[in-house]
Design a protein around this motif. Structure first.
Motif, PDB file in Angstrom:
ATOM      1  N   THR A   8       0.866  -1.115  -0.029  1.00 15.91           N
ATOM      2  CA  THR A   8       0.048   0.084   0.015  1.00 15.91           C
ATOM      3  C   THR A   8       0.846   1.395   0.040  1.00 15.91           C
ATOM      4  O   THR A   8       1.702   1.392   0.740  1.00 15.91           O
ATOM      5  CB  THR A   8      -0.914  -0.041   1.145  1.00 15.91           C
ATOM      6  OG1 THR A   8      -1.855  -1.168   1.368  1.00 15.91           O
ATOM      7  CG2 THR A   8      -1.898   1.376   1.477  1.00 15.91           C
ATOM      8  N   CYS A   9       0.600   2.237  -0.810  1.00 15.95           N
ATOM      9  CA  CYS A   9       1.380   3.557  -0.948  1.00 15.95           C
ATOM     10  C   CYS A   9       0.964   4.238   0.257  1.00 15.95           C
ATOM     11  O   CYS A   9      -0.241   4.337   0.754  1.00 15.95           O
ATOM     12  CB  CYS A   9       0.862   4.428  -2.048  1.00 15.95           C
ATOM     13  SG  CYS A   9       1.431   6.072  -2.409  1.00 15.95           S
ATOM     14  N   THR A  10       2.047   4.849   1.218  1.00 13.97           N
ATOM     15  CA  THR A  10       1.788   5.416   2.492  1.00 13.97           C
ATOM     16  C   THR A  10       1.030   6.832   2.160  1.00 13.97           C
ATOM     17  O   THR A  10       0.442   7.391   3.101  1.00 13.97           O
ATOM     18  CB  THR A  10       2.895   5.502   3.473  1.00 13.97           C
ATOM     19  OG1 THR A  10       4.004   6.220   2.605  1.00 13.97           O
ATOM     20  CG2 THR A  10       3.347   4.192   3.712  1.00 13.97           C
ATOM     21  N   TYR A  11       1.136   7.244   0.965  1.00 15.37           N
ATOM     22  CA  TYR A  11       0.688   8.703   0.755  1.00 15.37           C
ATOM     23  C   TYR A  11      -0.776   8.676   0.377  1.00 15.37           C
ATOM     24  O   TYR A  11      -1.291   9.479   0.618  1.00 15.37           O
ATOM     25  CB  TYR A  11       1.594   9.463  -0.444  1.00 15.37           C
ATOM     26  CG  TYR A  11       3.005   9.967  -0.256  1.00 15.37           C
ATOM     27  CD1 TYR A  11       3.196  10.904   0.911  1.00 15.37           C
ATOM     28  CD2 TYR A  11       4.121   9.080  -0.146  1.00 15.37           C
ATOM     29  CE1 TYR A  11       4.142  11.391   1.170  1.00 15.37           C
ATOM     30  CE2 TYR A  11       5.391   9.462   0.182  1.00 15.37           C
ATOM     31  CZ  TYR A  11       5.358  10.667   1.112  1.00 15.37           C
ATOM     32  OH  TYR A  11       6.832  11.153   1.561  1.00 15.37           O
ATOM     33  N   CYS A  12      -1.275   7.671  -0.549  1.00 20.36           N
ATOM     34  CA  CYS A  12      -2.289   7.858  -1.106  1.00 20.36           C
ATOM     35  C   CYS A  12      -3.240   6.680  -0.810  1.00 20.36           C
ATOM     36  O   CYS A  12      -4.496   6.699  -1.072  1.00 20.36           O
ATOM     37  CB  CYS A  12      -2.569   8.047  -2.656  1.00 20.36           C
ATOM     38  SG  CYS A  12      -1.877   6.827  -3.507  1.00 20.36           S
ATOM     39  N   GLY A  13      -2.689   5.522  -0.062  1.00 17.06           N
ATOM     40  CA  GLY A  13      -3.408   4.417   0.050  1.00 17.06           C
ATOM     41  C   GLY A  13      -3.791   3.443  -0.974  1.00 17.06           C
ATOM     42  O   GLY A  13      -4.385   2.318  -0.667  1.00 17.06           O
ATOM     43  N   LYS A  23       6.541   2.311 -10.346  1.00 14.14           N
ATOM     44  CA  LYS A  23       6.003   3.377 -11.200  1.00 14.14           C
ATOM     45  C   LYS A  23       5.030   4.389 -10.512  1.00 14.14           C
ATOM     46  O   LYS A  23       5.135   5.749 -10.651  1.00 14.14           O
ATOM     47  CB  LYS A  23       5.012   2.734 -12.441  1.00 14.14           C
ATOM     48  CG  LYS A  23       5.861   2.242 -13.570  1.00 14.14           C
ATOM     49  CD  LYS A  23       5.139   1.910 -14.700  1.00 14.14           C
ATOM     50  CE  LYS A  23       5.851   0.937 -15.589  1.00 14.14           C
ATOM     51  NZ  LYS A  23       4.944  -0.255 -15.924  1.00 14.14           N
ATOM     52  N   HIS A  24       4.314   3.832  -9.900  1.00 15.30           N
ATOM     53  CA  HIS A  24       3.160   4.614  -9.100  1.00 15.30           C
ATOM     54  C   HIS A  24       3.835   5.606  -8.420  1.00 15.30           C
ATOM     55  O   HIS A  24       3.315   6.861  -8.372  1.00 15.30           O
ATOM     56  CB  HIS A  24       2.205   3.845  -8.243  1.00 15.30           C
ATOM     57  CG  HIS A  24       1.590   4.541  -7.310  1.00 15.30           C
ATOM     58  ND1 HIS A  24       0.254   5.586  -7.762  1.00 15.30           N
ATOM     59  CD2 HIS A  24       1.571   5.081  -6.104  1.00 15.30           C
ATOM     60  CE1 HIS A  24       0.010   6.239  -6.680  1.00 15.30           C
ATOM     61  NE2 HIS A  24       0.391   5.980  -5.763  1.00 15.30           N
ATOM     62  N   LEU A  25       4.770   5.351  -7.354  1.00 12.84           N
ATOM     63  CA  LEU A  25       5.488   6.095  -6.476  1.00 12.84           C
ATOM     64  C   LEU A  25       6.141   7.156  -7.127  1.00 12.84           C
ATOM     65  O   LEU A  25       6.134   8.532  -6.644  1.00 12.84           O
ATOM     66  CB  LEU A  25       6.173   5.343  -5.422  1.00 12.84           C
ATOM     67  CG  LEU A  25       5.809   4.708  -4.168  1.00 12.84           C
ATOM     68  CD1 LEU A  25       6.625   3.918  -3.381  1.00 12.84           C
ATOM     69  CD2 LEU A  25       5.137   5.930  -3.307  1.00 12.84           C
ATOM     70  N   SER A  27       5.256   8.932  -9.599  1.00 15.97           N
ATOM     71  CA  SER A  27       4.334   9.981 -10.145  1.00 15.97           C
ATOM     72  C   SER A  27       3.134  10.026  -9.282  1.00 15.97           C
ATOM     73  O   SER A  27       2.433  10.603  -9.626  1.00 15.97           O
ATOM     74  CB  SER A  27       4.067   9.571 -11.357  1.00 15.97           C
ATOM     75  OG  SER A  27       3.251   8.294 -11.455  1.00 15.97           O
ATOM     76  N   CYS A  28       3.067   9.668  -7.950  1.00 19.90           N
ATOM     77  CA  CYS A  28       1.970   9.632  -6.963  1.00 19.90           C
ATOM     78  C   CYS A  28       1.717  11.301  -6.743  1.00 19.90           C
ATOM     79  O   CYS A  28       2.594  11.711  -5.947  1.00 19.90           O
ATOM     80  CB  CYS A  28       2.114   8.797  -5.843  1.00 19.90           C
ATOM     81  SG  CYS A  28       0.908   8.961  -4.298  1.00 19.90           S
ATOM     82  N   GLU A  29       0.568  11.641  -6.949  1.00 20.75           N
ATOM     83  CA  GLU A  29       0.239  13.069  -6.811  1.00 20.75           C
ATOM     84  C   GLU A  29       0.412  13.345  -5.443  1.00 20.75           C
ATOM     85  O   GLU A  29       1.006  14.478  -4.945  1.00 20.75           O
ATOM     86  CB  GLU A  29      -1.233  13.423  -7.339  1.00 20.75           C
ATOM     87  CG  GLU A  29      -1.401  13.559  -8.793  1.00 20.75           C
ATOM     88  CD  GLU A  29      -0.447  14.767  -9.234  1.00 20.75           C
ATOM     89  OE1 GLU A  29      -0.678  15.771  -8.528  1.00 20.75           O
ATOM     90  OE2 GLU A  29      -0.124  14.641 -10.473  1.00 20.75           O
TER      91      GLU A  29
HETATM   92 ZN   LIG Z   1       0.297   6.992  -3.885  1.00 26.84          ZN
END
Ligand SMILES: [Zn+2]
Ligand SMILES: [Zn+2]
Ligand SMILES: [Zn+2]
Ligand SMILES: [Zn+2]
Length: 233
Positions: A8-13, A23-25, A27-29
């Motif tokens: 799980t991304c700690t920024y956006c869940g 890849k996601h991290l 560019s995670c807004e």
């Molecule tokens: Zn994220």
């Protein structure tokens, strides 16, 4: 075990498996907002983003951000805290052919000149590099570390932050081959099996005292590993 584990991304869940998470991290807004919106007077610092995976157990992975002024010692300590520490074994990094040891004095007598871990990360790693870490040269746990990027962002109090890590890995019981395992037999683990469910653990031939709970770490079931206090799963 080729199962892909999600994290799980700690920024956006949001949840992803390892490579999509990388890849996601990047560019995670929510993440970009967090470090680009530093106020005028706020201090900034350089950070590396590292992808760290079990070399032989790649289902265990994590993505961490670490200050570029941190030392190899700090990274070693982080890896021990989250995944590795059992009984204070030696450890080492291998970066671009050079070894950096936690106990460099231990190999000196053999005529080998190993470096300690006092180098700053900014002086020894750069984006695109892949390097290795090994903990405990007896029952080794090997990690592969990829430097994903370097950026400047708002200074944080902590030297290291976890951006994402794999969820606990599900194994099926090696005896009934149907229930989810909750323990591992440390004796059988040497031979590459020994996962046991609640029903099968009591009848296991090696005895209950050899059974260990499963931990979310590539060192689960090795030596006296008992999980992380600082970074619970
Ligand atoms: Zn994220
Ligand atoms: Zn140990
Ligand atoms: Zn079973
Ligand atoms: Zn056993």
């Amino acid at each position: 075990m080729s199962k892909r584990t999600k994290g799980t991304c700690t920024y956006c869940g949001k949840t992803y498996t390892k490579n999509p998470m990388v890849k996601h991290l990047l560019s995670c807004e929510a993440r970009l907002q967090a470090w680009t919106h530093a106020g005028e007077n706020q201090k900034t610092a350089g950070y590396f983003v590292l992808l760290i995976s079990g070399t032989y157990r790649p289902q265990y992975w994590l993505i961490a951000e670490i200050k570029d002024s941190a030392k190899l010692n700090d990274l070693d300590q982080f890896l021990r805290d989250i995944w590795l520490e059992c009984c204070g074994h030696m450890s080492g990094f291998k970066i671009a052919g050079v070894r950096y040891e936690s106990h460099p004095e231990a190999t000196m007598g053999w005529g080998i000149q190993d470096k300690g871990m006092t180098s700053k990360l900014a002086n020894v790693i750069a984006p695109g590099m892949v390097f290795e870490h090994e903990y405990d040269y007896g029952s080794a746990t090997a990690l592969t570390i990829t430097v994903l990027e370097h950026h400047t962002g708002q200074t944080k109090k902590e030297k290291v932050a976890v951006l994402a890590r794999n969820h606990p890995v599900q194994y099926s019981c090696d005896e009934c081959e149907k229930n989810t395992a909750i323990m591992i037999c440390l004796e059988c683990a040497y031979d590459g099996y020994g996962f046991l469910c609640d029903d099968c653990r009591e009848d296991h031939e090696c005895g209950e005292e050899l059974l260990s709970p499963l931990y979310n770490s590539p060192r689960s079931g090795v030596c006296g590993y008992e999980g992380s206090v600082k970074y619970p799963d």
